[in-house]
Design an enzyme around this catalytic site. Structure first.
Site, short mmCIF file in Angstrom:
data_model
loop_
_atom_site.label_atom_id
_atom_site.label_comp_id
_atom_site.label_asym_id
_atom_site.label_seq_id
_atom_site.Cartn_x
_atom_site.Cartn_y
_atom_site.Cartn_z
CG ASP A 1 -1.92 1.10 1.24
OD1 ASP A 1 -3.08 0.84 0.90
OD2 ASP A 1 -1.55 2.24 1.60
CE1 TYR B 1 1.39 10.61 4.37
CE2 TYR B 1 0.42 8.51 3.73
CZ TYR B 1 0.38 9.68 4.47
OH TYR B 1 -0.68 9.91 5.31
CG ASN C 1 -8.45 9.24 5.31
OD1 ASN C 1 -8.36 8.67 6.40
ND2 ASN C 1 -7.43 9.35 4.47
CD GLN D 1 -5.88 2.47 3.22
OE1 GLN D 1 -5.00 3.24 3.61
NE2 GLN D 1 -5.70 1.63 2.20
CB SER E 1 -3.40 3.58 12.36
OG SER E 1 -2.56 4.43 11.64
N PRO E 2 -4.06 -0.11 12.56
CG PRO E 2 -3.68 -2.25 11.71
CD PRO E 2 -3.46 -0.79 11.40
#
Length: 315
Positions: free
Chosen positions: A77, A82, A171, A192, A219-220
């Site tokens: 991913d 980024y 988001n 996501q 961010s699980p």
């Protein structure tokens, strides 16, 4: 088709369903996959290249991705914003793994001209002819509902070319999804979102399931890595002892067992090896899933976009 009876951790007021097609994820000796609403299969554990490096650090990004590939991660991913697409492309080429074995996700963050131009730039940086999943990274990409609908129409046009096998969003809140669904010819395959025990988005995930939209959670591990001390700490510790795994394995299994794709990362070779060997070896019981969910609702923590959301906004 009869709806299976599962604990109602998510969503509120609806029968719990562990994936977008109302069936259990395939559970075998490897990481499960899930069928999206367009018929494509998505591996339910992804390695996220994250925010640690900038585009100037392409070699470090490539090494990080290669480490994941060596340990069996083929769902990778990335994101335009980024600066990790070029490094991921390097890793794919160096790996020697056939392209068709990978599931590659990337995202558009800004549209200076057209989504098509942004997408083609991403393909060029990745060095690929297609991606498996292309996402609109956030709804703030548009300054009006009409513009958001136009951007989604451009995403649909990209999907038509076959260069993005599936398209989705990231988001997005329910109102954002409703905006694009009013004019969409193709509904998003997935949304996501930040997802963990302290940010469960219960009504949003209910909406996803009612509209045949899958959920992926980034961010699980937040309840472990960023939000200690908290009400799920003892539950994670107890279940880790029961199953002989790490607490982070429990946190990830909780996501997977709800039919939610987990996007995680690690710089540790040993940790990556452990994920691929331990996660397929156990499943949480319905009561355990329920307990983590109920304990998690006793605390609220959001790791991202705190400049947009109010302190107790759980959407």
């Amino acid at each position: 088709m009869q709806v299976a009876s599962y604990p109602r951790v998510n969503p509120i007021g609806a029968t719990f369903r562990p994936d977008v097609r109302n069936t259990r994820p395939t559970q075998a000796s490897s990481i499960p996959t899930m069928r999206l609403n367009d018929g494509n299969e998505i591996p339910m554990l992804a390695f996220g290249l994250g925010t640690a490096y900038s585009e100037r650090d392409s070699e470090q990004i490539a090494e990080s991705a290669l480490r994941a590939i060596r340990n069996g991660f083929y769902h990778l991913d990335a994101a335009e914003v980024y600066g990790n697409e070029r490094g991921l492309g390097v890793a794919i080429r160096r790996s020697g793994v056939p392209r068709q074995q990978f599931f590659i996700t990337t995202k558009v963050w800004t549209v200076a001209t057209t989504v098509k131009a942004a997408f083609e730039a991403s393909l060029e940086r990745l060095g690929l002819e297609y991606v498996d999943l292309y996402l609109v990274a956030w709804p703030q990409i548009a300054d009006s509902p009409a513009r958001l609908q136009q951007i989604w129409a451009e995403m649909e046009a990209i999907r038509e070319t076959g260069r993005a096998r599936s398209i989705g969003v990231s988001n997005f809140l329910q109102e954002d999804l409703e905006t694009i669904l009013r004019t969409a010819k193709v509904r998003p395959a997935i949304n996501q979102i930040e997802y963990h025990a302290y940010l469960q988005h219960r009504s949003l995930i209910d909406f996803h399931r009612r509209n045949d939209i899958a959920t992926a959670g980034y961010s699980p591990l937040t309840a472990i890595t960023k939000a200690r001390l908290g009400p799920v700490d003892n539950v994670y510790a107890s279940l880790a002892r029961k199953y002989g795994v790490a607490e982070s394995d429990i946190a990830l299994r909780w996501v997977l067992d709800q039919g939610i794709v987990a996007v995680t990362t690690s710089s540790s070779e040993g940790r990556l090896q452990g994920l691929m060997t331990k996660l397929p070896s156990f499943k949480l019981t319905p009561d355990e899933i329920q307990e983590i969910g109920e304990r998690g609702m006793q605390k609220h923590f959001r790791g991202y976009f705190n400049d947009i959301f109010a302190d107790n906004d759980r959407r």
